[in-house]
Design a protein around this motif. Structure first.
Motif, short mmCIF file in Angstrom:
data_model
loop_
_atom_site.label_atom_id
_atom_site.label_comp_id
_atom_site.label_asym_id
_atom_site.label_seq_id
_atom_site.Cartn_x
_atom_site.Cartn_y
_atom_site.Cartn_z
N UNK A 95 0.89 -1.30 -0.02
CA UNK A 95 0.01 0.15 -0.07
C UNK A 95 0.96 1.33 0.07
N UNK A 96 0.69 2.08 -1.07
CA UNK A 96 1.54 3.38 -1.09
C UNK A 96 0.69 4.42 -0.25
N UNK A 97 1.57 4.82 0.67
CA UNK A 97 1.08 5.87 1.62
C UNK A 97 1.27 7.36 1.29
N UNK A 98 0.26 8.02 1.58
CA UNK A 98 0.24 9.54 1.33
C UNK A 98 -1.01 10.10 0.47
N UNK A 99 -1.30 11.33 0.45
CA UNK A 99 -2.46 12.03 -0.28
C UNK A 99 -1.89 12.23 -1.78
N UNK A 100 -0.18 12.19 -1.96
CA UNK A 100 0.06 12.40 -3.25
C UNK A 100 1.32 11.49 -3.43
N UNK A 101 1.64 11.18 -4.58
CA UNK A 101 2.73 10.41 -4.89
C UNK A 101 3.91 11.07 -5.68
N UNK A 102 3.83 12.30 -5.73
CA UNK A 102 4.88 12.84 -6.57
C UNK A 102 5.39 14.21 -5.66
N UNK A 103 6.67 14.40 -5.71
CA UNK A 103 7.12 15.34 -4.76
C UNK A 103 6.81 16.83 -5.42
N UNK A 104 6.80 17.75 -4.40
CA UNK A 104 6.43 19.12 -4.81
C UNK A 104 7.36 19.59 -5.79
#
Ligand code: ATP
Ligand code: MG
Ligand code: MG
Length: 292
Positions: A95-104
């Protein structure tokens, strides 16, 4: 369909096909020591593992045994503990965690020359004809930053703070087909399928996830890093169940004078990753499964 078994792993004199649920197939191979694997070196990730080996999170990540040269000599690898080696025919979920999967910075780069992309418009239409605006339909194109932000909303990433990357079930079948698994109900159905026949795994997962949460609270690493694209790897078999934090290739230290609580809404520039939003939702979904 997961393209798999890049290699066979030997542990306690047993040979078993190793399971890889994400990433490029060429990125992993069997390690020189039993119970270890090699992952292609990324210096960002090496830096994280070095800090993690001295952080309170150490028991929750694969043991890092240093950098080794590949036998071909042309590239280097991180030697990591193989988290599957203590299990018999393990069921595995990433499970990939976080509300986005790219860096700023990736979003900022995409914004530099925001060309209209026909390919991204078409991908968008394939999934949801109503997703592009009237203007985008007229132009038959969307910009890359627009596409990147939209893509997180078709899975559970934007709403629940995590998404399923892949699952390998006990019958050996596996799938990576969760790109549009979005709602709490859809996720719960996938988790039911994953734990079917292994009811002991659910309370063990809950206990471990709660321990992860408590440890993150006191971790210096967590307080000072933005965790993007990192996963929780769930593993169970007939007897045991456990969860670890993996994949720190996009985990970067926060800019100076920036702090995050990993639990607030992401606004471009605030570096919030939503890690705790995802973790809390995971715990709550498993708890609901236990109660039903
Ligand atoms: P991506 O960025 O696309 O997620 P990646 O190349 O950074 O991929 P990882 O996410 O670290 O690679 O790992 C890919 C898969 O390999 C995981 O989903 C998991 O199935 C397996 N894996 C990774 N590390 C371990 C480990 N230490 N023990 C057992 N399995 C692992
Ligand atoms: Mg990964
Ligand atoms: Mg990665």
């Amino acid at each position: 369909i997961v393209q798999w078994t890049p290699f066979f792993q030997t542990y306690k004199k047993q040979r078993y096909p190793w399971v890889q649920l994400a990433g490029h197939q060429g990125n992993f191979k069997a390690g020189p020591d039993q119970g270890t694997i090699l992952k292609k070196l990324c210096t960002k990730e090496e830096k994280c593992f070095k800090i993690l080996m001295r952080d309170v999170l150490r028991p929750y990540v694969p043991e890092f045994r240093g950098v080794v040269g590949g036998d071909d000599g042309d590239c280097e690898y991180l030697q990591l503990q193989d988290l599957l080696s203590d299990f018999i025919s393990p069921c595995v979920m990433d499970c990939k965690i976080g509300v986005r999967t790219y860096l700023e910075e990736e979003l900022a780069k995409a914004k530099e020359k925001p060309k209209l992309r026909k390919d991204m418009y078409e991908k968008m239409c394939q999934i949801d004809k109503c997703a592009p605006t009237d203007e985008e339909h007229r132009l038959k194109g969307v910009t890359k930053p627009r596409y990147m932000v939209w893509r997180e909303t078709i899975s559970s990433t934007a709403m629940l703070g995590f998404r399923i990357e892949g699952i390998r079930r006990s019958d050996g079948t596996s799938s990576k087909d969760f790109k549009t698994t979005r709602t709490r109900e859809q996720i719960m159905k996938a988790f039911r399928d994953f734990t079917d026949g292994f009811p002991h795994a659910i309370p063990k997962y809950i206990q471990r996830l709660k321990a992860v949460k408590a440890t993150l609270d006191s971790s210096t690493f967590f307080a000072t890093h933005e965790m993007i694209g990192s996963s929780l790897l769930f593993v169970h078999d007939r007897f045991n169940a456990n969860v670890w934090l993996i994949d720190f290739a996009k985990t970067v230290s926060l800019p100076e004078n920036t702090t995050t609580d990993h639990n607030s809404k992401w606004i471009v520039g605030n570096h919030e990753d939503g890690y705790l939003i995802g973790l809390n939702n995971l715990i709550s979904i498993f708890v609901t499964m236990l109660e039903q």
